[in-house]
Design a protein around this motif. Structure first.
Motif, PDB file in Angstrom:
ATOM      1  N   LEU A 115       0.838  -1.204   0.000  1.00 37.88           N
ATOM      2  CA  LEU A 115       0.000   0.000   0.000  1.00 37.88           C
ATOM      3  C   LEU A 115       0.872   1.253   0.000  1.00 37.88           C
ATOM      4  O   LEU A 115       1.983   1.254   0.540  1.00 37.88           O
ATOM      5  CB  LEU A 115      -0.914   0.002   1.232  1.00 37.88           C
ATOM      6  CG  LEU A 115      -1.879  -1.176   1.360  1.00 37.88           C
ATOM      7  CD1 LEU A 115      -2.653  -1.080   2.669  1.00 37.88           C
ATOM      8  CD2 LEU A 115      -2.832  -1.226   0.177  1.00 37.88           C
TER       9      LEU A 115
ATOM     10  N   GLU B 144      -8.997   5.242   0.530  1.00 37.30           N
ATOM     11  CA  GLU B 144      -9.794   5.317  -0.690  1.00 37.30           C
ATOM     12  C   GLU B 144      -8.940   5.630  -1.917  1.00 37.30           C
ATOM     13  O   GLU B 144      -9.184   5.111  -3.013  1.00 37.30           O
ATOM     14  CB  GLU B 144     -10.921   6.351  -0.532  1.00 37.30           C
ATOM     15  CG  GLU B 144     -10.452   7.758  -0.265  1.00 37.30           C
ATOM     16  CD  GLU B 144     -11.605   8.721  -0.037  1.00 37.30           C
ATOM     17  OE1 GLU B 144     -12.768   8.286  -0.156  1.00 37.30           O
ATOM     18  OE2 GLU B 144     -11.351   9.904   0.265  1.00 37.30           O
TER      19      GLU B 144
ATOM     20  N   ASN C 122      -5.760   4.752  -2.254  1.00 36.64           N
ATOM     21  CA  ASN C 122      -5.046   3.510  -2.556  1.00 36.64           C
ATOM     22  C   ASN C 122      -5.893   2.604  -3.433  1.00 36.64           C
ATOM     23  O   ASN C 122      -5.406   2.030  -4.404  1.00 36.64           O
ATOM     24  CB  ASN C 122      -4.691   2.781  -1.252  1.00 36.64           C
ATOM     25  CG  ASN C 122      -3.269   3.021  -0.796  1.00 36.64           C
ATOM     26  OD1 ASN C 122      -2.318   2.471  -1.326  1.00 36.64           O
ATOM     27  ND2 ASN C 122      -3.139   3.889   0.208  1.00 36.64           N
ATOM     28  N   VAL C 123      -7.180   2.479  -3.077  1.00 32.42           N
ATOM     29  CA  VAL C 123      -8.080   1.597  -3.831  1.00 32.42           C
ATOM     30  C   VAL C 123      -8.342   2.153  -5.229  1.00 32.42           C
ATOM     31  O   VAL C 123      -8.428   1.392  -6.207  1.00 32.42           O
ATOM     32  CB  VAL C 123      -9.402   1.398  -3.058  1.00 32.42           C
ATOM     33  CG1 VAL C 123     -10.380   0.559  -3.881  1.00 32.42           C
ATOM     34  CG2 VAL C 123      -9.138   0.731  -1.714  1.00 32.42           C
TER      35      VAL C 123
ATOM     36  N   TYR D 135      -6.349   4.043  -7.033  1.00 32.63           N
ATOM     37  CA  TYR D 135      -5.125   4.367  -7.775  1.00 32.63           C
ATOM     38  C   TYR D 135      -5.069   3.687  -9.147  1.00 32.63           C
ATOM     39  O   TYR D 135      -4.809   4.326 -10.165  1.00 32.63           O
ATOM     40  CB  TYR D 135      -3.902   3.973  -6.937  1.00 32.63           C
ATOM     41  CG  TYR D 135      -2.595   4.224  -7.637  1.00 32.63           C
ATOM     42  CD1 TYR D 135      -2.062   5.512  -7.702  1.00 32.63           C
ATOM     43  CD2 TYR D 135      -1.889   3.183  -8.246  1.00 32.63           C
ATOM     44  CE1 TYR D 135      -0.855   5.752  -8.352  1.00 32.63           C
ATOM     45  CE2 TYR D 135      -0.694   3.417  -8.895  1.00 32.63           C
ATOM     46  CZ  TYR D 135      -0.179   4.697  -8.947  1.00 32.63           C
ATOM     47  OH  TYR D 135       1.006   4.927  -9.596  1.00 32.63           O
TER      48      TYR D 135
ATOM     49  N   ALA E 247     -14.203   2.905  -5.891  1.00 34.97           N
ATOM     50  CA  ALA E 247     -13.418   2.611  -4.696  1.00 34.97           C
ATOM     51  C   ALA E 247     -14.328   2.521  -3.474  1.00 34.97           C
ATOM     52  O   ALA E 247     -14.144   1.650  -2.603  1.00 34.97           O
ATOM     53  CB  ALA E 247     -12.357   3.693  -4.485  1.00 34.97           C
TER      54      ALA E 247
ATOM     55  N   ARG F 243      -8.306  -2.987  -3.436  1.00 32.20           N
ATOM     56  CA  ARG F 243      -7.555  -2.377  -4.547  1.00 32.20           C
ATOM     57  C   ARG F 243      -7.372  -3.370  -5.696  1.00 32.20           C
ATOM     58  O   ARG F 243      -7.500  -3.017  -6.868  1.00 32.20           O
ATOM     59  CB  ARG F 243      -6.196  -1.888  -4.047  1.00 32.20           C
ATOM     60  CG  ARG F 243      -5.402  -1.155  -5.128  1.00 32.20           C
ATOM     61  CD  ARG F 243      -4.085  -0.636  -4.621  1.00 32.20           C
ATOM     62  NE  ARG F 243      -3.200  -1.711  -4.193  1.00 32.20           N
ATOM     63  CZ  ARG F 243      -1.994  -1.512  -3.661  1.00 32.20           C
ATOM     64  NH1 ARG F 243      -1.551  -0.272  -3.489  1.00 32.20           N
ATOM     65  NH2 ARG F 243      -1.249  -2.524  -3.300  1.00 32.20           N
TER      66      ARG F 243
ATOM     67  N   ALA G 122     -10.666  -3.760  -7.524  1.00 35.25           N
ATOM     68  CA  ALA G 122     -11.262  -2.546  -8.096  1.00 35.25           C
ATOM     69  C   ALA G 122     -11.203  -2.536  -9.619  1.00 35.25           C
ATOM     70  O   ALA G 122     -12.099  -2.009 -10.285  1.00 35.25           O
ATOM     71  CB  ALA G 122     -10.570  -1.306  -7.529  1.00 35.25           C
ATOM     72  N   LYS G 123     -10.162  -3.145 -10.176  1.00 35.55           N
ATOM     73  CA  LYS G 123     -10.006  -3.156 -11.640  1.00 35.55           C
ATOM     74  C   LYS G 123     -10.829  -4.254 -12.307  1.00 35.55           C
ATOM     75  O   LYS G 123     -10.727  -4.459 -13.513  1.00 35.55           O
ATOM     76  CB  LYS G 123      -8.526  -3.305 -11.994  1.00 35.55           C
ATOM     77  CG  LYS G 123      -7.691  -2.094 -11.571  1.00 35.55           C
ATOM     78  CD  LYS G 123      -6.223  -2.304 -11.863  1.00 35.55           C
ATOM     79  CE  LYS G 123      -5.949  -2.305 -13.356  1.00 35.55           C
ATOM     80  NZ  LYS G 123      -4.487  -2.376 -13.655  1.00 35.55           N
TER      81      LYS G 123
END
Length: 378
Positions: free
Chosen positions: A105, A112, A114-115, A117, A133, A165, A168-169
């Motif tokens: 991280l 938020e 970080n998630v 990014y 996020a 994180r 998230a993608k």
């Protein structure tokens, strides 16, 4: 383990010979100079699985995971995801994302950010990235910690931020390298079920690398047990535990007593086995064995019975002395020394309040049914 909706709908696709795998690893080998880290591995993984690669340090499991992620290139063989050969595809172009043991991280960013990014790096608008996020943080139950920095969180909370994180993608496959290794035992056990819940909610295919047998047994739809660059056995947790295919798998998963013996005369439903430790015993017959052939009998500690008197109906029974014992709340574990000095582990449930439990230095009998043996030839 709670049933996985994606898997339940397909009724365990790995049992269907016509089912199409989502991930296909075909004769993959990885060499580093003269060292072969992964040796001719073939493996099919199905959509929606939570698959665990299990093995000790240096067995090749993390190297195999890194090849799936694109951080390493196979020396031989190929890897397909959803029918697409990934040869030459860089990590950022693959339908995968990887969560590392260290979590990695950014300390100067809020949770938020970080998630979000990775989404911002992909060109998403700030509003879209932060909205997604927020959804991921809600999924991992950290929405109240969105503005905190990583150092203000516990180890378990940082683990969930890293997971949010990575998810998230919206990867098709999430690769997790020892994801719970940094957590203490109790938190690790709690987080295992949280990981299952998240995986089931999203239906994303998870591949988890771990050296922890209990963790793999809890998490996995199926387990691939690895040693020295090869996969020894693939199966559902119950199958791996109850019907190991080799001494390595039997010994690596849980506790086991292994006895070497030679095949004796066979009856319709039983096979006589001559052992040095137990003397003559009877076990389930196995097709293809020849009289005099060396085999091994695997017996789980919980399968044996420990009594002061020899059970009249027992066909397999050996006397011994309790050399050591341990009380673990729901059960007691005994180490019984046989006449030839061999130690046999026996575990028994502590049912209610026993007025006169077996204790140290007592003369006892260890008995077991023929079906309690798993006959191994390798």
């Amino acid at each position: 383990m709670t049933s996985n909706p994606a898997i339940a709908a397909n009724t365990r696709p790995w049992r269907d010979p016509d089912a199409k795998p989502f991930i296909s690893i075909q004769h993959v080998t990885k060499r580093f100079g003269d060292f072969t880290a992964v040796n001719d591995v073939s493996l099919d993984i199905f959509r929606g699985e939570l698959f665990c690669l299990l093995g000790g340090s240096g067995c090749g499991k993390s190297t195999l995971l890194r090849m799936l992620a694109g951080f390493e290139t196979p020396t031989e063989g190929k890897i397909l995801i959803d029918g697409v050969d990934l040869a030459g595809t860089p990590p950022d172009r693959r339908p995968t994302n990887m969560m590392f043991q260290s979590y990695a991280l950014f300390p100067h960013m809020s949770v938020e950010k970080n998630v979000a990014y990775g989404l911002l790096r992909e060109g998403k608008s700030k509003a879209e990235a932060m909205s997604h996020a927020a959804e991921m943080l809600k999924l991992v139950k950290l929405e109240k910690f969105a503005r905190r920095k990583p150092h203000q969180l516990s180890g378990g909370q940082r683990q969930r931020v890293a997971l949010a994180r990575a998810l998230a993608k919206q990867p098709k496959v999430l690769l997790l390298d020892e994801p719970l290794g940094a957590l203490d035992k109790k938190l690790r056990e709690e987080t295992q079920f949280e990981l299952i819940r998240i995986q089931e909610t999203l239906g994303v295919t998870f591949i988890v690398v771990t050296h922890d047998q209990d963790e793999a047994m809890t998490l996995a739809t199926r387990i691939g047990v690895m040693t020295e660059g090869v996969i020894e056995q693939v199966g559902e947790p119950r199958e791996i535990y109850e019907t190991p295919k080799s001494r390595f798998v039997a010994d690596f998963i849980g506790s086991v007593n292994l006895f070497e013996g030679r095949v004796g005369p066979a009856a319709p439903d039983l096979m006589r086995v001559e052992t040095e430790d137990l003397g003559p015993v009877v076990a389930p017959p196995v097709a293809g064995l020849t009289q005099g052939q060396t085999i091994w009998l695997a017996m789980r500690p919980e399968r044996a019975w420990l009594t002061r008197e020899r059970p009249a109906e027992s066909v397999n029974c050996v006397p011994g002395v309790v050399q050591d014992m341990g009380y673990v709340g729901h059960m007691s574990s005994y180490m019984v020394k046989l006449a030839n000095g061999r130690l046999v582990r026996v575990t028994q449930a502590n049912e209610g309040r026993r007025d006169n439990p077996i204790s140290w230095d007592e003369q006892v009998h260890v008995s077991f049914e023929p079906a309690d043996f798993r006959v191994l030839t390798e």
